[in-house]
Design a protein around this motif. Structure first.
Motif: not given
Lengths: 100, 516
Positions: B29-34, B105-106, B176-181
């Motif tokens: 669903v959502e992209p991550t920049r990581f 979400r994560m 914020c980005d889910a990995v950043e969360t």
């Protein structure tokens, strides 16, 4: 502002905070017996145990100390917190200061 | 234990599959920049069956205490603590609920199953924490002598000006980005700060006669143990790919400051000003839990992976010197827009502050003298109005721009798309500039109430007792007469945004903030 940024020193102590009670006392007793450098402090609601570099909690030894069967899920109930890197196995928990 | 937890855990991991009927992009669903490798580092190995055994035992032990406390009503808790809990618990339960949403979400965005497993259990943990805290709210509402404030705690988490601090933090984590969360929430809030709060303050809870809260704090923290391991496993997984290093650094730079302003400042305020039987100052707690344990025992070790000291750490240290006292000026000064009774500090505490924070009286003494002179409803003087009105609020962290100290503020302003915005510090301003879309929509107190009489604001917030006239908040525990909405109206205090004057004077250019 009045103060300089404090220098941060790398620390190698590891430790746990256990919810106070007979199980925490038993766990602290096993650590005291195995780690002469351990610092064990009693607070109103928890026990703090600090050891240089590495500490292992053996469930069987805690059970012996308690004089009754004991298991990992129940130990995790009283493990309120830790500092260090944790590894939970079937019958022991190890906390070490190294990363990775 | 009859069977091996570790072996079962490995077996279950092998059951994971990639569906053929949906693309990876659609699935996550959502992209991550990581950059996420397929194989992740295991967090705290917990199998769902053992998880429920463990959590059931935690609940049995804790709710036995809650039930007994409801029956016996034996304790005589400290009023300062019990009134402060109205504000603390209302915000805390909202933070936990939103953390549960963040974990869901994560789990959806982050692919490796080892991490997903940990996040999914954390969803359940966070729901448990919300319920634990709501049960304390309920218990305190039924047992404490003034239930007003406890009864509207959940509503207040949505509309109080002070709750904006925690909402802005939670919403940042949620969007914020889910990995950043994971890096911000699990590594910073849950590893760095949750110990300081839930373990450090459990002693104060016991000393304040609030055993129910002490038990709540420590049973919550026993779940946080796994959350810390989730953050650590996520971080070590990311460190396997060098392309993540600058992304991790950027997230750490941001959350060092966001965690400090959004969580530690409130925690320090609570530790120094809501605890009557003082033992450790907030500054001492921060040194022990944050500097020694987190930065010394963990963060410093990341240097070997190429992670540097967080950009804003020196600012955190400078701000932390005075943050609790400055936050107290705000909370006590703005007392009519909150929902608890205030117990101002006494002479003995002032001496303690001067000892723990040399120079304290010179910076804050005048405020406390003014506060004490303006608690009488018949005299009809509001400390906020007499000291120049409420300050502007930071567009990012929602704290007022009076930090680190009202006489030495780092507050600043910026024109953005035709609006004048305030920031508490260069750090929050820089965080805004990196990602303005993320923060520009947050409605501040002045967006809602600029130009209103304070009495109308309080009525709109709903912070009145059952008679529809008496304020929930009172500037003393037991005032000789309780303040009413008519007393506030007689003060003729019109809420006015300080930014309007600055915008007019500066013609729209950036300027230093000042205190009021």
């Amino acid at each position: 502002m009045s103060s300089e940024t404090p220098h941060i020193e790398e620390r190698d102590n590891v430790g746990v905070k256990l919810i106070a009670g007979e199980e925490a006392d038993a766990a602290a007793a096993t650590v005291a017996a195995s780690y002469p450098d351990a610092v064990i402090e009693h607070y109103p609601a928890y026990i703090s145990i600090e050891v240089p570099k590495r500490v292992t909690f053996e469930i069987e030894r805690i059970a012996e100390q308690l004089g009754r069967p004991y298991d990992m899920p129940t130990f995790l109930v009283i493990l309120s917190s830790y500092n260090g890197r944790i590894n939970v196995e079937d019958n022991r928990i190890t906390i070490s200061s190294e990363l990775g | 234990m009859a069977r091996s937890l570790s072996k079962a855990y490995e077996r279950v991991k092998n059951i994971d599959w990639e569906p053929t009927y949906i693309s990876a992009a659609d699935k996550y669903v959502e992209p991550t920049r990581f950059f996420l490798p397929k194989k992740a580092v295991d967090p705290f190995k917990t199998f769902i069956r053992e998880y429920f055994v463990m959590e059931r035992e935690k609940e049995s032990r804790h709710y036995a205490l809650l039930e007994a406390a409801g029956r016996l009503q034996a304790s005589n808790p400290e009023p300062r603590w019990m009134e402060g809990m109205k504000f603390a618990l209302s915000n805390l339960s909202a933070i936990e609920y939103s953390a549960g949403r963040q974990m869901g979400r994560m789990a959806r965005v982050v692919a490796p199953m080892e991490l997903r497993q940990g996040y999914m259990m954390q969803v359940l943990d966070e729901m448990r924490h919300t319920q634990l805290e709501m049960n304390v709210l309920r218990h305190h509402m039924r047992s404490w002598r003034d239930p007003n404030g406890y009864d509207i705690a959940l509503k207040a988490a949505g509309n109080s000006v002070g709750a904006g601090i925690f909402r802005s933090l939670s919403e940042d984590f949620t969007t914020c980005d889910a990995v950043e969360t994971s890096l911000g929430l699990q590594v910073f809030i849950e590893t760095a700060y949750s110990n300081m709060f839930f373990v450090g303050l459990s002693t104060a809870a016991v000393q304040s006669g609030d055993q129910v809260m002490a038990s709540t704090m420590l049973t919550i923290q026993s779940d946080e143990s796994r959350h810390m391991a989730n953050g650590y496993a996520t971080l070590m997984t990311l460190l396997q790919d060098d392309r993540n290093i600058p992304l991790i650094q950027k997230a750490f730079d941001k959350w060092t400051w966001r965690g400090h302003m959004g969580f530690e400042v409130g925690l320090s305020l609570f530790a120094d000003y809501f605890v009557k039987h003082k033992t450790q100052s907030a500054k001492e707690m921060s040194r022990q839990w944050l500097l020694e344990d987190f930065y010394g025992g963990f963060y410093k070790k990341l240097e070997k992976y190429g992670i540097k000291e967080p950009r804003w750490l020196p600012d955190v240290m400078r701000n932390g010197e005075w943050a609790s006292h400055t936050a107290a000026v705000y909370l006590f000064g703005a007392w009519p827009v909150f929902y608890h009774r205030y117990d101002p500090i006494d002479e003995r505490e002032m001496e303690w502050f001067e000892k723990k924070y040399p120079g304290w009286y010179g910076y804050y003494g005048k405020f406390w003298e003014a506060y004490r002179q303006m608690t009488d409803a018949d005299a009809g003087m509001l400390v906020t109005k007499e000291l120049g009105g409420l300050p502007a609020f930071c567009q990012v962290c929602q704290l007022p721009w009076i930090f680190p100290r009202p006489d030495a503020s780092t507050g600043c302003t910026m024109q953005h798309e035709g609006r004048m915005l305030a920031f508490c510090s260069p750090a929050c301003k820089s965080i805004f500039e990196d990602d303005p879309n993320h923060y520009q929509g947050f409605k501040s107190f002045y967006d809602l109430y600029d130009g209103c009489d304070l009495a109308d604001v309080i009525q709109n917030l709903g912070y009145l007792r059952d008679d529809g006239k008496t304020l929930m908040a009172q500037p003393l525990l037991e005032p000789k007469r309780m303040w009413t909405i008519d007393d506030i109206r007689r003060c003729h205090y019109e809420v006015a945004s300080p930014l309007k004057n600055i915008a007019a004077q500066a013609g729209g250019g950036a300027s230093n903030g000042g205190t009021n």
